[in-house]
Motif scaffolding. Structure first.
Motif, PDB file in Angstrom:
ATOM      1  N   ALA A 403      42.462 -86.387   8.423  1.00  0.00           N
ATOM      2  CA  ALA A 403      43.621 -85.736   8.985  1.00  0.00           C
ATOM      3  C   ALA A 403      43.807 -85.888  10.309  1.00  0.00           C
ATOM      4  N   GLU A 404      42.781 -85.517  11.249  1.00  0.00           N
ATOM      5  CA  GLU A 404      43.073 -85.666  12.804  1.00  0.00           C
ATOM      6  C   GLU A 404      43.329 -86.995  12.987  1.00  0.00           C
ATOM      7  N   LEU A 405      42.702 -88.171  12.389  1.00  0.00           N
ATOM      8  CA  LEU A 405      43.250 -89.415  12.819  1.00  0.00           C
ATOM      9  C   LEU A 405      44.144 -90.155  11.979  1.00  0.00           C
ATOM     10  N   ARG A 406      45.004 -89.434  11.479  1.00  0.00           N
ATOM     11  CA  ARG A 406      45.850 -89.941  10.586  1.00  0.00           C
ATOM     12  C   ARG A 406      46.980 -90.980  11.305  1.00  0.00           C
ATOM     13  N   GLY A 407      47.028 -92.154  10.763  1.00  0.00           N
ATOM     14  CA  GLY A 407      47.794 -93.093  11.382  1.00  0.00           C
ATOM     15  C   GLY A 407      46.965 -94.237  12.443  1.00  0.00           C
ATOM     16  N   ALA A 408      45.730 -93.876  12.731  1.00  0.00           N
ATOM     17  CA  ALA A 408      45.100 -94.499  13.795  1.00  0.00           C
ATOM     18  C   ALA A 408      44.449 -95.646  12.979  1.00  0.00           C
ATOM     19  N   GLY A 409      44.089 -96.850  13.710  1.00  0.00           N
ATOM     20  CA  GLY A 409      43.717 -97.984  12.937  1.00  0.00           C
ATOM     21  C   GLY A 409      41.983 -98.044  13.239  1.00  0.00           C
ATOM     22  N   PRO A 410      41.442 -98.929  12.381  1.00  0.00           N
ATOM     23  CA  PRO A 410      39.994 -99.195  12.233  1.00  0.00           C
ATOM     24  C   PRO A 410      39.215 -98.804  13.486  1.00  0.00           C
ATOM     25  N   ALA A 411      39.776 -99.435  14.593  1.00  0.00           N
ATOM     26  CA  ALA A 411      38.834 -99.332  15.922  1.00  0.00           C
ATOM     27  C   ALA A 411      39.084 -97.914  16.532  1.00  0.00           C
ATOM     28  N   GLU A 412      40.162 -97.380  16.249  1.00  0.00           N
ATOM     29  CA  GLU A 412      40.234 -95.941  17.022  1.00  0.00           C
ATOM     30  C   GLU A 412      39.323 -94.987  16.058  1.00  0.00           C
ATOM     31  N   MET A 413      39.279 -95.056  14.900  1.00  0.00           N
ATOM     32  CA  MET A 413      38.602 -94.163  13.742  1.00  0.00           C
ATOM     33  C   MET A 413      37.138 -94.555  14.145  1.00  0.00           C
ATOM     34  N   ALA A 414      36.729 -95.867  14.225  1.00  0.00           N
ATOM     35  CA  ALA A 414      35.301 -96.000  14.449  1.00  0.00           C
ATOM     36  C   ALA A 414      34.815 -95.324  15.675  1.00  0.00           C
ATOM     37  N   ALA A 415      35.796 -95.535  16.718  1.00  0.00           N
ATOM     38  CA  ALA A 415      35.147 -94.834  17.850  1.00  0.00           C
ATOM     39  C   ALA A 415      35.041 -93.283  17.766  1.00  0.00           C
ATOM     40  N   ALA A 416      35.961 -92.748  17.214  1.00  0.00           N
ATOM     41  CA  ALA A 416      35.730 -91.299  16.855  1.00  0.00           C
ATOM     42  C   ALA A 416      34.300 -91.123  16.099  1.00  0.00           C
ATOM     43  N   LEU A 417      34.124 -91.747  15.055  1.00  0.00           N
ATOM     44  CA  LEU A 417      32.993 -91.683  14.251  1.00  0.00           C
ATOM     45  C   LEU A 417      31.730 -91.896  14.786  1.00  0.00           C
ATOM     46  N   CYS A 418      31.657 -92.484  16.113  1.00  0.00           N
ATOM     47  CA  CYS A 418      30.551 -92.999  16.518  1.00  0.00           C
ATOM     48  C   CYS A 418      30.288 -91.958  17.668  1.00  0.00           C
ATOM     49  N   ARG A 419      30.845 -90.780  17.666  1.00  0.00           N
ATOM     50  CA  ARG A 419      30.481 -89.652  18.655  1.00  0.00           C
ATOM     51  C   ARG A 419      30.295 -88.519  18.011  1.00  0.00           C
ATOM     52  N   PRO A 420      29.104 -87.693  18.418  1.00  0.00           N
ATOM     53  CA  PRO A 420      28.478 -86.531  17.599  1.00  0.00           C
ATOM     54  C   PRO A 420      29.406 -85.705  17.431  1.00  0.00           C
ATOM     55  N   PRO A 421      29.637 -84.551  16.632  1.00  0.00           N
ATOM     56  CA  PRO A 421      28.718 -84.621  15.649  1.00  0.00           C
ATOM     57  C   PRO A 421      28.999 -85.374  14.354  1.00  0.00           C
ATOM     58  N   LEU A 422      29.812 -86.094  14.363  1.00  0.00           N
ATOM     59  CA  LEU A 422      30.102 -86.929  13.141  1.00  0.00           C
ATOM     60  C   LEU A 422      29.302 -88.195  13.098  1.00  0.00           C
ATOM     61  N   LEU A 423      28.672 -88.632  14.024  1.00  0.00           N
ATOM     62  CA  LEU A 423      27.794 -89.846  14.120  1.00  0.00           C
ATOM     63  C   LEU A 423      26.539 -89.525  13.129  1.00  0.00           C
ATOM     64  N   ASP A 424      25.978 -88.060  13.495  1.00  0.00           N
ATOM     65  CA  ASP A 424      24.828 -87.690  12.802  1.00  0.00           C
ATOM     66  C   ASP A 424      25.042 -87.762  11.263  1.00  0.00           C
ATOM     67  N   ARG A 425      26.130 -87.231  10.872  1.00  0.00           N
ATOM     68  CA  ARG A 425      26.278 -87.165   9.578  1.00  0.00           C
ATOM     69  C   ARG A 425      26.548 -88.688   8.846  1.00  0.00           C
ATOM     70  N   LEU A 426      27.268 -89.414   9.938  1.00  0.00           N
ATOM     71  CA  LEU A 426      27.474 -90.861   9.218  1.00  0.00           C
ATOM     72  C   LEU A 426      26.305 -91.667   9.060  1.00  0.00           C
ATOM     73  N   LEU A 427      25.313 -91.429  10.216  1.00  0.00           N
ATOM     74  CA  LEU A 427      24.017 -92.276  10.025  1.00  0.00           C
ATOM     75  C   LEU A 427      23.092 -91.586   9.010  1.00  0.00           C
ATOM     76  N   ALA A 428      23.074 -90.145   8.723  1.00  0.00           N
ATOM     77  CA  ALA A 428      22.258 -89.733   7.649  1.00  0.00           C
ATOM     78  C   ALA A 428      22.659 -90.122   6.394  1.00  0.00           C
ATOM     79  N   GLY A 429      24.029 -90.116   6.066  1.00  0.00           N
ATOM     80  CA  GLY A 429      24.451 -90.794   4.828  1.00  0.00           C
ATOM     81  C   GLY A 429      24.271 -92.278   4.721  1.00  0.00           C
ATOM     82  N   ALA A 430      24.206 -92.927   5.808  1.00  0.00           N
ATOM     83  CA  ALA A 430      24.070 -94.486   5.549  1.00  0.00           C
ATOM     84  C   ALA A 430      22.646 -94.719   5.343  1.00  0.00           C
ATOM     85  N   SER A 431      21.553 -93.954   5.878  1.00  0.00           N
ATOM     86  CA  SER A 431      20.185 -94.010   5.915  1.00  0.00           C
ATOM     87  C   SER A 431      19.810 -93.623   4.181  1.00  0.00           C
TER      88      SER A 431
END
Length: 689
Positions: A403-431
């Motif tokens: 919802a917060e990144l509605r309309g953003a492209g993949p690069a902008e979304m990726a930058a947001a996901l690579c910042r805490p606290p989303l990054l921790d959740r992202l890497l835990a799910g990937a592991s």
């Protein structure tokens, strides 16, 4: 499953007791050639003469073939003037051959031609069963042929078939050049007179309506025409598949192996018995897709064996067909012996399916705050970035981020996901996903000991391989991933830059450009023809077993896909039988699926089936729903030939329609307007270089 024997109706007639003599045509009936047309032999003869330094300056294999072909016409015209018959001998043809082209006398050239003919002919595998039936029912056999080849050569070609039969009287081989008349001119009448039989007690079996059919009608002899004639009518080996010019045909023929028996086996399947949609889908698999996919499967197995590997992981969903196809082409599948389960044959790689797709592989490969790797996950073709974000972060966090990144492209979304606290959740799910992927690999028989892993798939950018490479590195497992693909696009460079070895069979790194451009633009009919009808992979259970999205393919399409796949496997098994028979004769030592001539032949077939579907093929397959297998179902489920929106006004704009609006561009234009289809095909082929 192999093709039904075309001789079944013949055996039924023998069993009826109404046949006192079976008359068999020779070529394309009980003896097959490893060539699309008989005259192609002259190309190979010219090539061998050139290799031996026997062609005079100014001549090559193509010009030699053209002269040899013309000399037959000259000899036949001369015979018609002098004797009233166009029947000639091989020596008579070579007598018309001019000096100054080959540095060998005519007798030696004729001997070379006969030797080459002998090496490129093989008994039809299904003819052995027919001759066994003639013994069973006590029906004598006559071989009748329109040919200029000498009796000794014809007898030699038939020898494998006659090995277990009682000696046949010389009169039971009737050759047109000896009799001075062809089948259409009365050769079968001559046969009836020699046998002292009423014509209705003779059954003639052949493949050509113009010779066998006409000759039988003239003599009043019952006739059965084999599917080979229908296979030609269906376009197998036709001008649409093979160029008319000698020098262009030569590129697709091997000096030692001709066309590797591909055309003959396709013709046998081209008009196999059966009507209706299921039979049509089966024939499509055998005749259109079979050679391309069987050649790829044989090559992949050869390459794995050459690299010292013993297992080939075939990526699902195409692995549903590719795994059994590899086993069919190697003869290495497990089986039963004396009621006990046998393992695979020693030295032959085992092919096993591996459930993995782009979305899962890239997700499992995430291991640190790498925005480029996260952007890879968000940028799958045809999938909204927000949809993929929710897949990476299931639950409230993903919904809020989307919802917060509605309309953003993949690069902008990726930058947001690579910042805490989303990054921790992202890497835990990937592991967690990575651990389950390793369990799936073990279920597929992969040894995760740091050695190489060998993959097979249709292609094209090797994205799954890239994700798997990252996942193995993140798990602390060394070893390289080596991928074998039907076609690879220029985008596979990204995987190669990360250390993966990527090989394409018919197209490599976007070359040849015309083939890879067209196939990568519209690969859907290939993908759906190979795939399991089950839904896309969305993850794994804790034990590594695949978790699948709901199935979107209906029962009718699933049955059609199964029929196509059965046809592919039928072609593969019959072709493998032929290749084994050639090897048993000691003539197949040099045969490899990587042969440049075979690859050139299969490239042309692949390009033809993707770019130039027949109208009925475009209609049948264009109605199939497309599921790309990359993730959640629903976004990619448009029929293959359905257009999202109106067609543009010009062919150039039609050619530029993206895949997410129209999957099989060439089928859609074929159904809409043949002229538009031709224009779009020319644009795509030309722009491909």
């Amino acid at each position: 499953m192999t093709a039904p024997s075309p001789f079944r109706p013949v055996v039924a007639r023998l069993a009826s007791g109404t046949v006192s003599l079976l008359s068999l045509d020779v070529f394309d009936t009980v003896v097959l050639r490893r060539l699309p047309r008989p005259a192609d032999l002259f190309l190979l003869l010219g090539r061998r003469l050139a290799d031996d330094g026997l062609l005079m300056p100014g001549h090559d294999a193509a010009s030699f073939a053209a002269v040899r072909f013309q000399c037959e016409g000259i000899a036949r015209a001369d015979a018609a003037r002098r004797r009233g018959s166009r029947e000639v001998t091989l020596d008579g043809i070579w007598a018309a051959f001019p000096d100054g082209i080959a540095a060998a006398d005519r007798k030696a050239l004729a001997a070379r031609e006969m030797a080459l003919e002998r090496s490129l002919c093989f008994p039809a595998p299904d003819a052995f069963g027919l001759l066994a039936a003639t013994l069973r029912y006590g029906v004598p056999v006559a071989f009748v042929s329109d040919t200029y080849l000498p009796r000794s050569l014809i007898h030699g070609l038939l020898e494998p078939l006659l090995a277990e039969m009682p000696p046949a009287p010389a009169s039971w081989m009737m050759l047109s050049h000896e009799a001075g008349l062809s089948k259409a001119e009365g050769l079968l009448e001559r046969l009836a007179a020699a046998g002292g039989l009423p014509p209705e007690r003779i059954l003639h079996v052949g493949d050509d309506p113009d010779t066998d059919g006409a000759g039988a009608a003239r003599a009043g002899v019952p006739v059965i025409l084999l599917p080979a004639a229908g296979g030609r009518a269906a376009g197998v080996g036709s001008a649409a598949e093979w160029p008319a010019l000698w020098h262009e045909r030569a590129r697709r023929l091997s000096s030692a192996s001709g066309d590797f028996g591909v055309t003959a086996v396709r013709r046998r399947h081209g008009s196999s018995a059966g009507q209706g949609a299921d039979a049509a889908f089966h024939r499509y698999g055998a005749v259109r897709l079979g050679p391309v996919l069987a050649g790829f499967a044989g090559w992949a197995a050869e390459r794995v064996r050459g690299e010292g590997g013993d297992r080939l992981l075939c990526l699902m969903r195409a692995g549903h067909l590719l795994a059994p196809l590899v086993q069919a082409m190697t003869g290495g599948q497990a089986g039963q012996k004396d009621g006990q389960e046998e393992g695979p044959k020693e030295g032959i790689p085992v092919a096993a399916p591996l459930w993995l797709n782009r979305a899962v592989a890239l997700h499992a490969g995430l291991a640190d705050d790498d925005p480029a790797a996260v952007a890879d996950c968000l940028s799958l073709s045809g999938r909204p970035a927000a949809e993929m974000l929710r897949r990476l972060l299931p639950g409230p966090d993903g919904e809020r981020a989307a919802a917060e990144l509605r309309g953003a492209g993949p690069a902008e979304m990726a930058a947001a996901l690579c910042r805490p606290p989303l990054l921790d959740r992202l890497l835990a799910g990937a592991s967690d996903l990575r651990g389950r992927l390793l369990a799936q690999l073990r279920l597929s028989g992969a040894r995760l000991d740091g050695g190489p892993l060998f993959l097979a798939d249709l292609g094209y950018a090797a994205t799954i391989q890239r994700g798997l490479q990252r996942a193995l590195r993140a798990a602390g497992i060394g070893g390289r991933v080596h991928g074998f693909y039907l076609v690879t696009a220029t985008e596979c460079l990204a995987t190669q830059r990360e250390g993966g070895i990527v090989e394409g069979y018919l197209g490599q790194n976007g070359n040849p450009n015309d083939l890879t451009r067209c196939v990568c633009r519209s690969p859907e009919v290939l993908e759906q023809s190979c795939a399991t009808p089950e839904g896309s992979l969305c993850g794994y259970g804790i034990d590594g077993r695949p978790l699948l999205e709901p199935r979107i393919v209906g029962n009718g399409q699933a049955a059609a896909m199964a029929a196509v796949q059965a046809g592919v496997l039928a072609f593969a098994r019959d072709w493998r039988r032929h290749l084994d028979a050639v090897a048993a004769r000691g003539e197949g030592a040099g045969e490899r699926f990587a042969d440049p001539a075979l690859r050139a032949q299969l490239r042309a077939l692949l390009l033809h089936l993707v770019v130039h579907p027949a109208a009925e093929e475009a209609e049948r397959f264009g109605a199939w729903l497309y599921d790309d297998g990359a993730g959640p179902a629903g976004t990619g489920s448009r029929p293959l030939a359905a257009m999202d929106g109106a067609f543009p006004a010009t062919a150039e704009r039609v050619a530029a329609i993206p895949r997410d609006r129209l999957h099989w561009l060439f089928a859609a234009t074929r159904l809409r307007d043949p002229a538009l289809h031709g224009a779009v095909a020319r644009i795509m082929l030309r722009s491909g270089g």
